[in-house]
Design a protein around this motif. Structure first.
Motif, PDB file in Angstrom:
ATOM      1  N   LYS A  24       0.832  -1.213   0.000  1.00 42.34           N
ATOM      2  CA  LYS A  24       0.000   0.000   0.000  1.00 42.34           C
ATOM      3  C   LYS A  24       0.860   1.254   0.000  1.00 42.34           C
ATOM      4  CE  LYS A  24      -4.101  -1.926   2.280  1.00 42.34           C
ATOM      5  NZ  LYS A  24      -4.975  -1.886   3.486  1.00 42.34           N
ATOM      6  N   GLU A  25       1.982   1.193   0.713  1.00 42.36           N
ATOM      7  CA  GLU A  25       2.894   2.340   0.741  1.00 42.36           C
ATOM      8  C   GLU A  25       3.505   2.590  -0.632  1.00 42.36           C
ATOM      9  OE1 GLU A  25       4.617   5.545   2.742  1.00 42.36           O
ATOM     10  OE2 GLU A  25       3.081   4.112   3.436  1.00 42.36           O
ATOM     11  N   ILE A  26       3.859   1.495  -1.316  1.00 43.95           N
ATOM     12  CA  ILE A  26       4.410   1.627  -2.666  1.00 43.95           C
ATOM     13  C   ILE A  26       3.367   2.227  -3.602  1.00 43.95           C
ATOM     14  CG2 ILE A  26       5.278   0.321  -4.653  1.00 43.95           C
ATOM     15  CD1 ILE A  26       6.501  -1.655  -2.651  1.00 43.95           C
ATOM     16  N   ASP A  27       2.139   1.788  -3.459  1.00 42.43           N
ATOM     17  CA  ASP A  27       1.056   2.343  -4.283  1.00 42.43           C
ATOM     18  C   ASP A  27       0.852   3.829  -3.995  1.00 42.43           C
ATOM     19  OD1 ASP A  27      -1.141   1.823  -6.182  1.00 42.43           O
ATOM     20  OD2 ASP A  27      -2.406   2.384  -4.469  1.00 42.43           O
ATOM     21  N   TYR A  28       1.038   4.208  -2.724  1.00 46.52           N
ATOM     22  CA  TYR A  28       0.931   5.629  -2.349  1.00 46.52           C
ATOM     23  C   TYR A  28       2.037   6.435  -3.012  1.00 46.52           C
ATOM     24  CZ  TYR A  28       1.174   9.819   0.580  1.00 46.52           C
ATOM     25  OH  TYR A  28       1.246  11.122   1.022  1.00 46.52           O
TER      26      TYR A  28
ATOM     27  N   PRO B 214       9.895   7.319  -9.128  1.00 38.56           N
ATOM     28  CA  PRO B 214       9.614   7.057 -10.541  1.00 38.56           C
ATOM     29  C   PRO B 214       8.803   5.772 -10.719  1.00 38.56           C
ATOM     30  CG  PRO B 214      11.905   7.679 -10.235  1.00 38.56           C
ATOM     31  CD  PRO B 214      11.327   7.504  -8.867  1.00 38.56           C
ATOM     32  N   GLU B 215       8.064   5.712 -11.818  1.00 38.70           N
ATOM     33  CA  GLU B 215       7.164   4.582 -12.069  1.00 38.70           C
ATOM     34  C   GLU B 215       7.913   3.254 -12.115  1.00 38.70           C
ATOM     35  OE1 GLU B 215       3.257   3.152 -12.855  1.00 38.70           O
ATOM     36  OE2 GLU B 215       3.941   5.178 -12.373  1.00 38.70           O
ATOM     37  N   GLN B 216       9.092   3.220 -12.753  1.00 40.62           N
ATOM     38  CA  GLN B 216       9.814   1.963 -12.891  1.00 40.62           C
ATOM     39  C   GLN B 216      10.319   1.447 -11.535  1.00 40.62           C
ATOM     40  OE1 GLN B 216      10.527   4.761 -14.380  1.00 40.62           O
ATOM     41  NE2 GLN B 216      12.717   5.295 -14.324  1.00 40.62           N
ATOM     42  N   TYR B 217      10.661   2.361 -10.619  1.00 37.57           N
ATOM     43  CA  TYR B 217      11.089   1.945  -9.284  1.00 37.57           C
ATOM     44  C   TYR B 217       9.927   1.312  -8.512  1.00 37.57           C
ATOM     45  CZ  TYR B 217      15.440   4.601  -9.886  1.00 37.57           C
ATOM     46  OH  TYR B 217      16.653   5.073 -10.323  1.00 37.57           O
ATOM     47  N   CYS B 218       8.764   1.918  -8.634  1.00 34.54           N
ATOM     48  CA  CYS B 218       7.583   1.381  -7.958  1.00 34.54           C
ATOM     49  C   CYS B 218       7.221  -0.001  -8.510  1.00 34.54           C
ATOM     50  CB  CYS B 218       6.402   2.328  -8.117  1.00 34.54           C
ATOM     51  SG  CYS B 218       6.622   3.925  -7.267  1.00 34.54           S
ATOM     52  N   ASP B 219       7.327  -0.142  -9.848  1.00 36.49           N
ATOM     53  CA  ASP B 219       7.039  -1.448 -10.445  1.00 36.49           C
ATOM     54  C   ASP B 219       8.012  -2.503  -9.943  1.00 36.49           C
ATOM     55  OD1 ASP B 219       4.947  -0.377 -11.859  1.00 36.49           O
ATOM     56  OD2 ASP B 219       6.121  -0.033 -13.687  1.00 36.49           O
ATOM     57  N   PHE B 220       9.285  -2.116  -9.863  1.00 38.12           N
ATOM     58  CA  PHE B 220      10.302  -3.055  -9.405  1.00 38.12           C
ATOM     59  C   PHE B 220      10.035  -3.513  -7.969  1.00 38.12           C
ATOM     60  CE2 PHE B 220      14.297  -3.649  -7.044  1.00 38.12           C
ATOM     61  CZ  PHE B 220      14.793  -4.769  -7.703  1.00 38.12           C
ATOM     62  N   LEU B 221       9.755  -2.564  -7.072  1.00 36.53           N
ATOM     63  CA  LEU B 221       9.494  -2.905  -5.671  1.00 36.53           C
ATOM     64  C   LEU B 221       8.221  -3.738  -5.525  1.00 36.53           C
ATOM     65  CD1 LEU B 221      10.398   0.516  -3.983  1.00 36.53           C
ATOM     66  CD2 LEU B 221      11.717  -1.604  -3.902  1.00 36.53           C
ATOM     67  N   GLU B 222       7.223  -3.397  -6.290  1.00 37.12           N
ATOM     68  CA  GLU B 222       5.963  -4.129  -6.199  1.00 37.12           C
ATOM     69  C   GLU B 222       6.124  -5.568  -6.686  1.00 37.12           C
ATOM     70  OE1 GLU B 222       2.642  -2.740  -8.643  1.00 37.12           O
ATOM     71  OE2 GLU B 222       1.477  -2.607  -6.776  1.00 37.12           O
ATOM     72  N   ASN B 223       6.829  -5.735  -7.794  1.00 41.78           N
ATOM     73  CA  ASN B 223       7.084  -7.087  -8.300  1.00 41.78           C
ATOM     74  C   ASN B 223       7.943  -7.892  -7.334  1.00 41.78           C
ATOM     75  OD1 ASN B 223       5.646  -6.605 -10.664  1.00 41.78           O
ATOM     76  ND2 ASN B 223       7.457  -5.845 -11.765  1.00 41.78           N
ATOM     77  N   LEU B 224       8.871  -7.217  -6.664  1.00 36.62           N
ATOM     78  CA  LEU B 224       9.743  -7.908  -5.709  1.00 36.62           C
ATOM     79  C   LEU B 224       8.935  -8.505  -4.565  1.00 36.62           C
ATOM     80  CD1 LEU B 224      12.723  -8.488  -4.933  1.00 36.62           C
ATOM     81  CD2 LEU B 224      12.688  -6.353  -3.646  1.00 36.62           C
TER      82      LEU B 224
END
Length: 274
Positions: free
Chosen positions: A11-15, A23-33
């Protein structure tokens, strides 16, 4: 990771994504992790989480394994000896297979599984000898030889030096028993002539393995050092004619080993180092 804690982090990453804090790519990376970690955790059949959540697959598999172990243990004495040997080899092979699978990532776990398989092989083999009334010198020697060969091969292919060393120890025991049968009254000097050349051969194989198969050089060196002290161990454990002053002779051998190792330390340390 705790599922509730993972959910908070997601939820924090989504926030961060919504408010453009990262940046969008960092959020995608953390979420996939974190999603990947959740997927891997869900695939662990014997995880505490699966047990706590009452996973039917975990409980059924555990029930099946425990039932099979009790069934084999209860009826093992009623099986014919070929089936008893086949069961011992099958269980040992399963342990070695799992050890090979996890060896690249978990060496300690692989060593534990291989040790369990080795103990099972020795224990069930001894049990078979007892049930079939084969507890003679030849039967015990055959069991030791089979265990030694399997442990040596498994230790080599699993890259577990301690298992490889145990295989060599079995061969050393057989050699010692053979000497005791052939020369029961051998003197201390004769025992040196029987054992020390073998120690030299093992050290030479250590040097050779350092150039050819480096991962087993340490095993050959450990076997060579063990064989160096085998004349005294052989006489103390198997011979009824222990010479007087054996403690002094053992001290002499220990001093000789330390002197040789000290003056040749620049060579043998290179041989056994990885």
């Amino acid at each position: 990771m705790n599922p509730e804690r993972r959910e908070i982090i997601l939820k924090e990453i989504d926030y961060w994504r919504t408010n453009r804090l990262l940046p969008e790519q960092y959020c995608d990376f953390l979420e996939n992790l974190y999603h990947e970690e959740e997927t891997q955790a869900s695939k662990r059949t014997f995880s505490l989480g699966a047990i706590q959540q009452g996973s039917m697959r975990t409980w059924l598999l555990g029930f099946g394994i425990i039932s099979l172990i009790f069934f084999i243990g209860f009826y093992f004495s009623l099986f014919p000896w070929p089936l008893q040997m086949a069961i011992a080899l099958l269980v040992t092979s399963i342990c070695y297979t799992f050890a090979a699978v996890i060896r690249p990532k978990k060496k300690v776990g692989a060593l534990l599984l291989a040790s369990i398989g080795s103990v099972i092989l020795l224990g069930m083999g001894g049990w078979t000898l007892w049930l079939q009334d084969w507890l003679s010198a030849g039967g015990v020697a055959g069991l030791i030889g089979i265990c030694g060969l399997i442990w040596w091969i498994a230790g080599y292919f699993l890259n577990l030096g301690i298992l490889n060393y145990c295989g060599f120890v079995c061969f050393i025991l057989l050699y010692g028993v053979m000497l005791e049968r052939i020369h029961p009254d051998a003197s201390w000097l004769m025992m040196q002539l029987f054992w020390l050349p073998l120690s030299v051969v093992m050290i030479w194989l250590c040097w050779l393995a350092h150039h050819r198969i480096k991962r087993i050089a340490q095993v050959f060196f450990a076997v060579g050092v063990t064989v160096w002290f085998m004349p005294e161990a052989d006489m103390l454990l198997m011979s009824e004619h222990v010479p007087s002053g054996m403690a002094l002779l053992c001290l002499f051998k220990i001093a000789g080993a330390f002197i040789i190792l000290y003056f040749l330390r620049k060579k043998w340390i290179v041989w056994v180092s990885k």
